[in-house]
Enzyme design. Structure first.
Site, PDB file in Angstrom:
ATOM      1  N   ASN A  64      -0.437  -3.815  -7.094  1.00  0.00           N
ATOM      2  CA  ASN A  64      -1.077  -2.761  -6.326  1.00  0.00           C
ATOM      3  C   ASN A  64      -0.857  -1.459  -7.108  1.00  0.00           C
ATOM      4  OD1 ASN A  64      -2.214  -1.190  -4.198  1.00  0.00           O
ATOM      5  ND2 ASN A  64      -1.559  -2.752  -2.732  1.00  0.00           N
ATOM      6  N   CYS A  85       0.833  -1.201   0.000  1.00  0.00           N
ATOM      7  CA  CYS A  85       0.000   0.000   0.000  1.00  0.00           C
ATOM      8  C   CYS A  85       0.871   1.255   0.000  1.00  0.00           C
ATOM      9  CB  CYS A  85      -0.927   0.037   1.210  1.00  0.00           C
ATOM     10  SG  CYS A  85      -1.984   1.499   1.174  1.00  0.00           S
TER      11      CYS A  85
HETATM   12  C1  LIG Z   1     -10.007   3.565  -3.882  1.00  0.00           C
HETATM   13  C2  LIG Z   1      -9.038   2.418  -3.851  1.00  0.00           C
HETATM   14  C3  LIG Z   1      -8.791   1.755  -2.646  1.00  0.00           C
HETATM   15  C4  LIG Z   1      -7.892   0.684  -2.594  1.00  0.00           C
HETATM   16  N1  LIG Z   1      -7.682   0.025  -1.405  1.00  0.00           N
HETATM   17  C5  LIG Z   1      -6.860  -1.053  -1.375  1.00  0.00           C
HETATM   18  C6  LIG Z   1      -6.677  -1.802  -0.166  1.00  0.00           C
HETATM   19  O1  LIG Z   1      -7.285  -1.534   0.874  1.00  0.00           O
HETATM   20  N2  LIG Z   1      -5.801  -2.848  -0.195  1.00  0.00           N
HETATM   21  C7  LIG Z   1      -5.120  -3.206  -1.337  1.00  0.00           C
HETATM   22  O2  LIG Z   1      -4.341  -4.165  -1.310  1.00  0.00           O
HETATM   23  N3  LIG Z   1      -5.297  -2.530  -2.497  1.00  0.00           N
HETATM   24  C8  LIG Z   1      -6.140  -1.472  -2.544  1.00  0.00           C
HETATM   25  N4  LIG Z   1      -6.328  -0.793  -3.720  1.00  0.00           N
HETATM   26  C9  LIG Z   1      -5.601  -1.235  -4.940  1.00  0.00           C
HETATM   27  C10 LIG Z   1      -6.479  -2.120  -5.826  1.00  0.00           C
HETATM   28  O3  LIG Z   1      -6.913  -3.276  -5.148  1.00  0.00           O
HETATM   29  C11 LIG Z   1      -5.717  -2.526  -7.108  1.00  0.00           C
HETATM   30  O4  LIG Z   1      -4.543  -3.237  -6.743  1.00  0.00           O
HETATM   31  C12 LIG Z   1      -5.318  -1.351  -7.970  1.00  0.00           C
HETATM   32  O5  LIG Z   1      -6.303  -0.358  -7.977  1.00  0.00           O
HETATM   33  C13 LIG Z   1      -4.997  -1.758  -9.409  1.00  0.00           C
HETATM   34  O6  LIG Z   1      -6.106  -2.350 -10.053  1.00  0.00           O
HETATM   35  P1  LIG Z   1      -7.146  -1.519 -10.976  1.00  0.00           P
HETATM   36  O7  LIG Z   1      -6.332  -0.734 -11.961  1.00  0.00           O
HETATM   37  O8  LIG Z   1      -8.022  -2.553 -11.591  1.00  0.00           O
HETATM   38  O9  LIG Z   1      -7.883  -0.619 -10.042  1.00  0.00           O
HETATM   39  C14 LIG Z   1      -7.223   0.280  -3.779  1.00  0.00           C
HETATM   40  C15 LIG Z   1      -7.471   0.953  -4.996  1.00  0.00           C
HETATM   41  C16 LIG Z   1      -8.375   1.995  -5.042  1.00  0.00           C
HETATM   42  C17 LIG Z   1      -8.624   2.675  -6.373  1.00  0.00           C
END
Ligand SMILES: Cc1cc2nc3c(=O)[nH]c(=O)nc-3n(C[C@H](O)[C@H](O)[C@H](O)COP(=O)(O)O)c2cc1C
Length: 304
Positions: free
Chosen positions: A192, A130
């Site tokens: 992530n 994170c």
């Molecule tokens: C608003 C938001 C909150 C997120 N919270 C977490 C989290 O609590 N734990 C985590 O491992 N990843 C978290 N992520 C990352 C996502 O799980 C993911 O790894 C990342 O957004 C890439 O994928 P995507 O492009 O499909 O969104 C978060 C992403 C967003 C946009």
């Protein structure tokens, strides 16, 4: 009929589509839009040992083909999850995985030990990646030694499927993947968010209170795909791919690169039904390409 079932070691997914942590709440928020049992699994919000308020607002900003967030793991803590949320969601007919986050190793260990006791949770996803918390978080995921140390400690108390979520903010993600595999991770998920920033030139202020935040959405897909491909070749455990997946075509690309399963994140904010549409789209692709078993597509990129 096509076979969509995949296995992450001994965890069976009815199809490879899962939702990504932090973008799907606890599933409940999506119940009015989709039948959650249609999914291979859901990843619940980042859960920590203690209650966390998250970062000050503003903590989300739109960027070209993506978004920045700095939510900072807002949640009520693992005890609240076990006592109040778990009883409400444990009837879902799909795999529920808890995303476990922490600041120091003991936080991860305590949280994982409590989740270990929950019958209907077959796995945790260890978030060592994170970028939005000051202490811990991504710091654990950016060196082989620290990634290994947190996985080693959690492995001692967590007896079920241990997925480790990797940070893309590193020079060689395959080396980190090998380090966590060596400590007993059952699978790895990646990526992530990428560390980024945005500035409002009129006010000359950053768009996020934290100045920097995590970049996600279609703009990160080529980076994620490249990393999934590299990691899939470096480890023997299953790889779960995510980062910018918006539709079934994107999902298939990750599977061809070597992902056994995929997760949908930012796309859930645009269309709450996107995850089940992707399950259908994968089926259509398989019929069109006369592939009867999804497992035949994993890592089937043609490099000749
Ligand atoms: C608003 C938001 C909150 C997120 N919270 C977490 C989290 O609590 N734990 C985590 O491992 N990843 C978290 N992520 C990352 C996502 O799980 C993911 O790894 C990342 O957004 C890439 O994928 P995507 O492009 O499909 O969104 C978060 C992403 C967003 C946009």
């Amino acid at each position: 009929m096509v076979n969509l079932e995949v296995k992450l070691k001994d965890m069976i997914l009815k199809n490879p589509v899962m939702t990504a942590s932090g973008t799907f709440g606890y599933g409940e928020e999506f119940e009015d839009f989709i039948d959650i049992s249609q999914l291979g699994g859901i990843l619940v919000k980042g859960t920590t040992r203690h209650h966390r308020e998250g970062n000050p607002y503003p903590r989300m900003a739109e960027t070209p083909s993506g978004m920045l967030n700095a939510v900072g793991l807002q949640n009520k803590g693992v005890e609240y999850f076990c006592n109040n949320i778990y009883p409400r969601i444990n009837h879902y007919d799909t795999n529920i995985l808890v995303n476990v986050s922490g600041s120091v190793i003991e936080d991860y260990v305590e949280t994982a030990a409590m989740i270990n006791e929950l019958d209907k949770i077959p796995a945790i996803e260890l978030n060592i990646s994170c970028p939005n918390v000051k202490e811990g978080g991504m710091a654990f995921g950016t060196s082989c030694a620290s990634a290994a140390s947190v996985v080693r400690a959690v492995r001692k108390v967590y007896k079920k499927h241990l997925m480790v979520k990797l940070s893309p903010n590193v020079t060689d993600i395959a080396e980190i993947a090998k380090a966590v595999e060596a400590e007993g991770a059952d699978s790895v998920s990646l990526i992530n968010t990428l560390l980024g920033m945005a500035i409002d030139s009129e006010t000359r202020r950053p768009l996020l209170s934290t100045i920097t935040g995590g970049l996600s959405g279609p703009c990160v897909k080529p980076v994620a795909l490249r990393m999934v491909w590299q990691v899939a070749q470096a480890v023997n455990i299953p790889v779960v791919g995510l980062g910018g997946i918006m539709n079934a075509k994107d999902a298939i690309e990750f599977i061809l690169a070597g992902a056994t399963a995929i997760q949908i994140g930012t796309a859930n904010f645009i269309d709450p039904q996107v995850s089940v549409k992707i399950v259908e789209g994968i089926k259509d692709y398989m019929i069109r390409h006369q592939v009867s078993d999804i497992n035949d597509l994993i890592g089937a990129i043609n490099l000749k």
